[in-house]
Design a protein around this motif. Structure first.
Motif, PDB file in Angstrom:
ATOM      1  N   VAL A 116      12.186   6.169  -2.306  1.00 30.94           N
ATOM      2  CA  VAL A 116      12.664   6.088  -3.689  1.00 30.94           C
ATOM      3  C   VAL A 116      12.993   4.646  -4.058  1.00 30.94           C
ATOM      4  N   LEU A 117      13.683   3.931  -3.183  1.00 28.83           N
ATOM      5  CA  LEU A 117      14.098   2.567  -3.507  1.00 28.83           C
ATOM      6  C   LEU A 117      12.934   1.593  -3.493  1.00 28.83           C
ATOM      7  N   ALA A 118      11.977   1.772  -2.585  1.00 28.11           N
ATOM      8  CA  ALA A 118      10.808   0.887  -2.591  1.00 28.11           C
ATOM      9  C   ALA A 118      10.025   1.049  -3.886  1.00 28.11           C
ATOM     10  N   ARG A 119       9.865   2.268  -4.327  1.00 26.22           N
ATOM     11  CA  ARG A 119       9.158   2.508  -5.588  1.00 26.22           C
ATOM     12  C   ARG A 119       9.959   1.972  -6.774  1.00 26.22           C
ATOM     13  N   ALA A 120      11.283   2.174  -6.739  1.00 24.19           N
ATOM     14  CA  ALA A 120      12.129   1.692  -7.838  1.00 24.19           C
ATOM     15  C   ALA A 120      12.086   0.182  -7.947  1.00 24.19           C
ATOM     16  N   ALA A 121      12.070  -0.520  -6.805  1.00 27.63           N
ATOM     17  CA  ALA A 121      12.018  -1.983  -6.837  1.00 27.63           C
ATOM     18  C   ALA A 121      10.748  -2.467  -7.509  1.00 27.63           C
ATOM     19  N   ILE A 122       9.621  -1.828  -7.215  1.00 26.94           N
ATOM     20  CA  ILE A 122       8.362  -2.215  -7.852  1.00 26.94           C
ATOM     21  C   ILE A 122       8.444  -2.005  -9.359  1.00 26.94           C
ATOM     22  N   GLU A 123       8.990  -0.892  -9.774  1.00 31.43           N
ATOM     23  CA  GLU A 123       9.070  -0.602 -11.211  1.00 31.43           C
ATOM     24  C   GLU A 123       9.989  -1.583 -11.925  1.00 31.43           C
ATOM     25  N   LEU A 124      11.120  -1.912 -11.318  1.00 28.53           N
ATOM     26  CA  LEU A 124      12.066  -2.812 -11.973  1.00 28.53           C
ATOM     27  C   LEU A 124      11.524  -4.236 -12.066  1.00 28.53           C
ATOM     28  N   ILE A 125      10.875  -4.700 -11.006  1.00 30.02           N
ATOM     29  CA  ILE A 125      10.331  -6.057 -11.023  1.00 30.02           C
ATOM     30  C   ILE A 125       9.103  -6.133 -11.925  1.00 30.02           C
ATOM     31  N   GLY A 126       8.305  -5.078 -11.908  1.00 28.41           N
ATOM     32  CA  GLY A 126       7.129  -5.043 -12.773  1.00 28.41           C
ATOM     33  C   GLY A 126       5.858  -5.427 -12.042  1.00 28.41           C
ATOM     34  N   GLY A 127       4.887  -5.941 -12.796  1.00 30.96           N
ATOM     35  CA  GLY A 127       3.553  -6.189 -12.257  1.00 30.96           C
ATOM     36  C   GLY A 127       3.529  -7.107 -11.054  1.00 30.96           C
ATOM     37  N   ASN A 128       4.400  -8.118 -11.025  1.00 28.92           N
ATOM     38  CA  ASN A 128       4.435  -9.012  -9.867  1.00 28.92           C
ATOM     39  C   ASN A 128       4.675  -8.240  -8.571  1.00 28.92           C
ATOM     40  N   ALA A 129       5.504  -7.208  -8.644  1.00 25.29           N
ATOM     41  CA  ALA A 129       5.865  -6.449  -7.447  1.00 25.29           C
ATOM     42  C   ALA A 129       4.731  -5.578  -6.949  1.00 25.29           C
ATOM     43  N   TYR A 130       3.671  -5.447  -7.732  1.00 18.86           N
ATOM     44  CA  TYR A 130       2.506  -4.667  -7.315  1.00 18.86           C
ATOM     45  C   TYR A 130       1.517  -5.528  -6.537  1.00 18.86           C
ATOM     46  N   THR A 131       1.786  -6.810  -6.465  1.00 19.83           N
ATOM     47  CA  THR A 131       0.896  -7.739  -5.769  1.00 19.83           C
ATOM     48  C   THR A 131       1.496  -8.131  -4.422  1.00 19.83           C
ATOM     49  N   TYR A 132       0.638  -8.569  -3.507  1.00 23.57           N
ATOM     50  CA  TYR A 132       1.106  -8.963  -2.190  1.00 23.57           C
ATOM     51  C   TYR A 132       1.679 -10.380  -2.167  1.00 23.57           C
ATOM     52  N   ASP A 133       1.869 -10.974  -3.352  1.00 18.97           N
ATOM     53  CA  ASP A 133       2.698 -12.168  -3.411  1.00 18.97           C
ATOM     54  C   ASP A 133       4.156 -11.811  -3.132  1.00 18.97           C
ATOM     55  N   TYR A 134       4.481 -10.530  -3.248  1.00 17.88           N
ATOM     56  CA  TYR A 134       5.833 -10.021  -3.003  1.00 17.88           C
ATOM     57  C   TYR A 134       5.779  -9.026  -1.847  1.00 17.88           C
ATOM     58  N   VAL A 135       6.913  -8.800  -1.226  1.00 17.83           N
ATOM     59  CA  VAL A 135       6.983  -7.910  -0.079  1.00 17.83           C
ATOM     60  C   VAL A 135       6.929  -6.443  -0.483  1.00 17.83           C
ATOM     61  N   THR A 136       7.157  -6.154  -1.759  1.00 22.35           N
ATOM     62  CA  THR A 136       7.374  -4.772  -2.194  1.00 22.35           C
ATOM     63  C   THR A 136       6.215  -3.813  -1.908  1.00 22.35           C
ATOM     64  N   PRO A 137       4.945  -4.201  -2.042  1.00 25.51           N
ATOM     65  CA  PRO A 137       3.891  -3.242  -1.664  1.00 25.51           C
ATOM     66  C   PRO A 137       3.957  -2.862  -0.180  1.00 25.51           C
ATOM     67  N   ARG A 138       4.274  -3.838   0.666  1.00 23.67           N
ATOM     68  CA  ARG A 138       4.390  -3.518   2.096  1.00 23.67           C
ATOM     69  C   ARG A 138       5.577  -2.598   2.366  1.00 23.67           C
ATOM     70  N   LEU A 139       6.680  -2.821   1.653  1.00 25.91           N
ATOM     71  CA  LEU A 139       7.828  -1.931   1.811  1.00 25.91           C
ATOM     72  C   LEU A 139       7.454  -0.496   1.464  1.00 25.91           C
ATOM     73  N   LEU A 140       6.734  -0.322   0.353  1.00 24.52           N
ATOM     74  CA  LEU A 140       6.378   1.027  -0.077  1.00 24.52           C
ATOM     75  C   LEU A 140       5.421   1.679   0.914  1.00 24.52           C
ATOM     76  N   ARG A 141       4.426   0.924   1.375  1.00 21.80           N
ATOM     77  CA  ARG A 141       3.485   1.476   2.351  1.00 21.80           C
ATOM     78  C   ARG A 141       4.198   1.844   3.655  1.00 21.80           C
ATOM     79  N   ASP A 142       5.029   0.933   4.134  1.00 24.76           N
ATOM     80  CA  ASP A 142       5.715   1.193   5.404  1.00 24.76           C
ATOM     81  C   ASP A 142       6.723   2.336   5.279  1.00 24.76           C
ATOM     82  N   ALA A 143       7.358   2.464   4.122  1.00 22.67           N
ATOM     83  CA  ALA A 143       8.362   3.519   3.940  1.00 22.67           C
ATOM     84  C   ALA A 143       7.762   4.904   4.101  1.00 22.67           C
ATOM     85  N   GLN A 144       6.481   5.050   3.782  1.00 21.28           N
ATOM     86  CA  GLN A 144       5.874   6.376   3.837  1.00 21.28           C
ATOM     87  C   GLN A 144       5.919   6.963   5.240  1.00 21.28           C
TER      88      GLN A 144
END
Length: 574
Positions: free
Chosen positions: A385-413
């Motif tokens: 829930v929090l990994a997905r929420a972080a991507i939504e709050l940060i926005g499009g940047n968080a969907y790119t691998y310039d940020y850690v958030t995609p890896r967090l979401l993948r690993d959280a699964q």
């Protein structure tokens, strides 16, 4: 507390006052001994480990090289140099070894290491988890000869430690370990294993424990023994073949393979029916690491969101000043702190139980198993829930691998399925609250003790928790009296017990902090109760006699700063 623009480069232990308070409560004065180690580890994880994790995930995953230049089977897995360096150092820093030796640390310390490590790299935490589980089984349950020979190889802190694996899953069985078809055939002072292990993480670690069935043993879990399988014997590969490495959604850094055991050399740790029980001990240990690791992922997701948003302006204002952003961040924070409390309740329960008897049915043992199942379920859900929420709050940047958030979401699964998905945890809950198990009675006694210790100023909260406990009693009585319906409702029961335990743990923290004049945790608890038990407390989120207090205390809540416990505020929220 002021967050930096980026999380990388920060000391993840020094930044986490909530963790420090939890450890102080759990370890007491013993924390002073281990705080420097944890502080140094948090500094290392926040920079060096995080850099490695990004590099490995994006550019240099492990590669299987099964044969050498002469065509001989080697089962070699090549890692990039950064992974190799960091992997050695995590054991040098004591991720396993701190729990052993002349003056060992409580396991809560190394569970905290796992929590910090997962904020940077779940892939690195996975081998640590399994190595810890193998070391725990060898230390407490293995024959002395096996323990004395192999345990030192796992707990050494000189950079040459072997790492561990738990080889239980088979293609046809999944979570049904009792369906194991791997055969264990005695041969002199050792055994030979033949079969296929389907989901083997840390495939080339060094030492693994594996379930197998001797000829003539009964079907099901009672027919399983547990065996120690070295990956190498006298420097030569053991007789098994890594078929391939799995192509996975996340946790790219840790190699997960399919292993053909081809008359593999092994030693018997325990014959049937004890073997299955010991593997469950290993998995129970790993579930606590799964819980603290999931809490770590949730923490990193929260930090990423706050760090980014606190330095971003939109429509002429810093985005943290917008009420909807505040509401979303507070929702993340409440999940984070309640889940972390549950994870470390399980960690403390492990130290308190100190299991050495597999037939132990004490209240400490029941409490350990119940809290572990609830924490494993809840924190895994929170991480996603929090990994997905972080991507939504940060926005499009968080969907790119310039940020850690995609890896967090993948690993959280993976945290929802490692060591048993939610349905398996629900079945464990049923076992622990059954008519012959003291798990629910132990939970009831602990919750009621927390309610009794709470100050009068938290009267409405303690009453709401009391109503939630009554709901738990009614639900437990129902499933105890109707075995046919128990599994149908097991998952809903698990959610109810988890929500209630989370509230009780936060109330315990709030009571402790209020005694020192700090109402911050009380406000976190108030938000939690309004979210999880809206039908038991008739008020909207944050709306009471004092108005919308979350608006006025948002910065202190997010920044983990003390909030003065004045009577006006306590009337509003208590």
């Amino acid at each position: 507390m002021t967050y930096g623009q980026t999380v990388r480069g920060q000391n993840l232990y020094a930044l986490d006052r909530n963790l420090q308070r939890l450890l102080r409560r759990g370890l007491g004065d013993d924390l002073e001994r281990w705080a420097p180690t944890l502080n140094a580890f948090g500094d290392w994880v926040g920079d060096t480990v995080d850099v490695q994790a990004e590099h490995t995930h994006r550019a240099a995953p492990p590669v299987l090289e099964p044969y050498d230049s002469q065509g001989r089977l080697t089962n070699h897995i090549r890692h990039n140099p950064l992974w190799d360096q960091v992997s050695r150092e995590v054991y040098e820093r004591g991720a396993i070894g701190l729990n052993y030796g002349a003056s060992p640390a409580p396991y809560t310390v190394t569970f905290a290491v796992g929590y910090l490590l997962s904020q940077a790299d779940v892939s690195l935490h996975c081998p640590v988890t399994m190595t810890g589980a193998v070391a725990y089984v060898l230390d407490r349950f293995a024959p002395a000869g096996i323990r004395d020979r192999y345990l030192p190889e796992l707990v050494r802190m000189d950079g040459a430690a072997l790492t561990g694996g738990t080889w239980a899953t088979e293609l046809h069985g999944g979570s049904d370990v009792g369906a194991t078809t791997t055969v264990a055939r005695a041969e002199g002072d050792h055994v030979r294993l033949t079969g296929l292990k389907w989901f083997v993480s840390n495939t080339n670690g060094g030492l693994a424990v594996a379930t197998a069935r001797p000829p003539g043993a009964p079907d099901g879990s009672k027919g399983l023994g547990l065996y120690l399988v070295p990956t190498h014997i006298d420097g030569e590969p053991n007789s098994f073949r890594i078929r391939r490495l799995k192509d996975k959604l996340g946790t790219i850094g840790v190699p997960t393979g399919e292993v053909d055991l081809l008359d593999s050399w092994a030693l018997e740790i325990a014959p049937p029916p004890v073997g299955f029980k010991l593997m469950m001990e290993a998995l129970g240990f790993s579930r606590i690491h799964n819980a603290v690791g999931a809490a770590g992922v949730a923490r990193r997701a929260f930090l990423e969101a706050v760090s980014y948003l606190s330095h971003r302006e939109a429509f002429g204002h810093n985005v943290l000043r917008y009420p909807m952003m505040q509401e979303e961040l507070l929702a993340m924070l409440v999940r984070l702190e309640s889940g972390t409390a549950m994870a470390f309740a399980a960690a403390n329960a492990f130290d308190d139980a100190h299991v050495t008897d597999l037939d132990d049915d004490s209240t400490a043992r029941a409490w350990l198993r119940l809290t572990t199942a609830l924490a494993k379920y809840q924190t895994a859900d929170d991480a996603n829930v929090l990994a997905r929420a972080a991507i939504e709050l940060i926005g499009g940047n968080a969907y790119t691998y310039d940020y850690v958030t995609p890896r967090l979401l993948r690993d959280a699964q993976v945290l929802t399925v490692w060591e048993g998905p939610a349905n398996i945890q629900a079945l464990e809950v049923l076992r622990m609250i059954g008519n012959r198990a003291p798990g629910f009675e132990t939970m009831t006694a602990r919750v009621e003790a927390i309610r009794s210790a709470a100050p009068e100023s938290l009267g409405s909260i303690t009453q709401g928790l009391g109503r939630a406990m009554q709901d738990c009693r009614d639900a437990v009585a129902y499933v105890r009296n109707d075995a046919a319906e128990a599994q149908r409702h097991a998952r809903r029961l698990m959610v109810l017990l988890s929500d209630t335990l989370g509230a009780a743990l936060l109330l315990d923290e709030a009571t402790h902090d209020l005694a020192a004049g700090d109402a911050r945790k009380t406000l976190i608890l108030r938000l939690y109760m309004d979210k999880r038990f809206p039908e038991t407390i008739a008020r909207g989120i944050g709306i009471g006699a004092g108005g919308d207090w979350s608006q006025y205390h948002f910065d202190a809540l997010i920044g983990d700063q003390p909030i003065e416990a004045d009577s006006h505020l306590l009337r509003a929220v208590g």
